[in-house]
Design a protein around this motif. Structure first.
Motif, PDB file in Angstrom:
ATOM      1  N   CYS A 155       0.831  -1.201   0.000  1.00 54.57           N
ATOM      2  CA  CYS A 155       0.000   0.000   0.000  1.00 54.57           C
ATOM      3  C   CYS A 155       0.865   1.249   0.000  1.00 54.57           C
ATOM      4  O   CYS A 155       1.810   1.380   0.776  1.00 54.57           O
ATOM      5  CB  CYS A 155      -0.927   0.010   1.212  1.00 54.57           C
ATOM      6  N   THR A 156       0.508   2.177  -0.882  1.00 53.41           N
ATOM      7  CA  THR A 156       1.215   3.456  -0.980  1.00 53.41           C
ATOM      8  C   THR A 156       0.334   4.606  -0.512  1.00 53.41           C
ATOM      9  O   THR A 156       0.701   5.768  -0.701  1.00 53.41           O
ATOM     10  CB  THR A 156       1.666   3.723  -2.424  1.00 53.41           C
ATOM     11  N   LYS A 157      -0.831   4.290   0.040  1.00 52.85           N
ATOM     12  CA  LYS A 157      -1.811   5.279   0.508  1.00 52.85           C
ATOM     13  C   LYS A 157      -2.392   6.100  -0.643  1.00 52.85           C
ATOM     14  O   LYS A 157      -2.864   7.201  -0.448  1.00 52.85           O
ATOM     15  CB  LYS A 157      -1.210   6.209   1.576  1.00 52.85           C
TER      16      LYS A 157
ATOM     17  N   CYS B  42      -5.125   5.138  -2.776  1.00 57.81           N
ATOM     18  CA  CYS B  42      -6.132   4.093  -2.932  1.00 57.81           C
ATOM     19  C   CYS B  42      -7.220   4.522  -3.912  1.00 57.81           C
ATOM     20  O   CYS B  42      -8.269   5.024  -3.508  1.00 57.81           O
ATOM     21  CB  CYS B  42      -6.725   3.746  -1.581  1.00 57.81           C
TER      22      CYS B  42
END
Length: 73
Positions: free
Chosen positions: A16-18, A20
């Motif tokens: 997850c890279t934030k 979304c």
């Protein structure tokens, strides 16, 4: 009396890279490359399964046109 020593549980690995946001045509998250189903099931997947999925995410993003391709060196 001493309290028992406990080890904190390891946090599940995540790509997850934030960022979304799901891409409509591909169905992939533009931040990490996972599908909606993979994101929803992530916490219940085994660590080996998570690592296997993560290994293919960069290729997925490139093939879907969601990540820049690497220029030849």
């Amino acid at each position: 009396m001493n309290a028992p020593v406990t080890t904190p549980s390891a946090k599940a690995s995540s790509p997850c890279t934030k960022v979304c946001v799901l891409d409509g045509p591909s169905g992939l998250c533009i931040g990490c490359g996972r599908t909606r189903d993979e994101i929803g099931l992530w916490g219940s997947l085994s660590e080996p399964r998570r690592r296997a999925i993560m290994a293919g995410l960069p290729t997925r993003l490139v093939e879907a046109g969601l990540a820049p391709t690497q220029a030849p060196a």
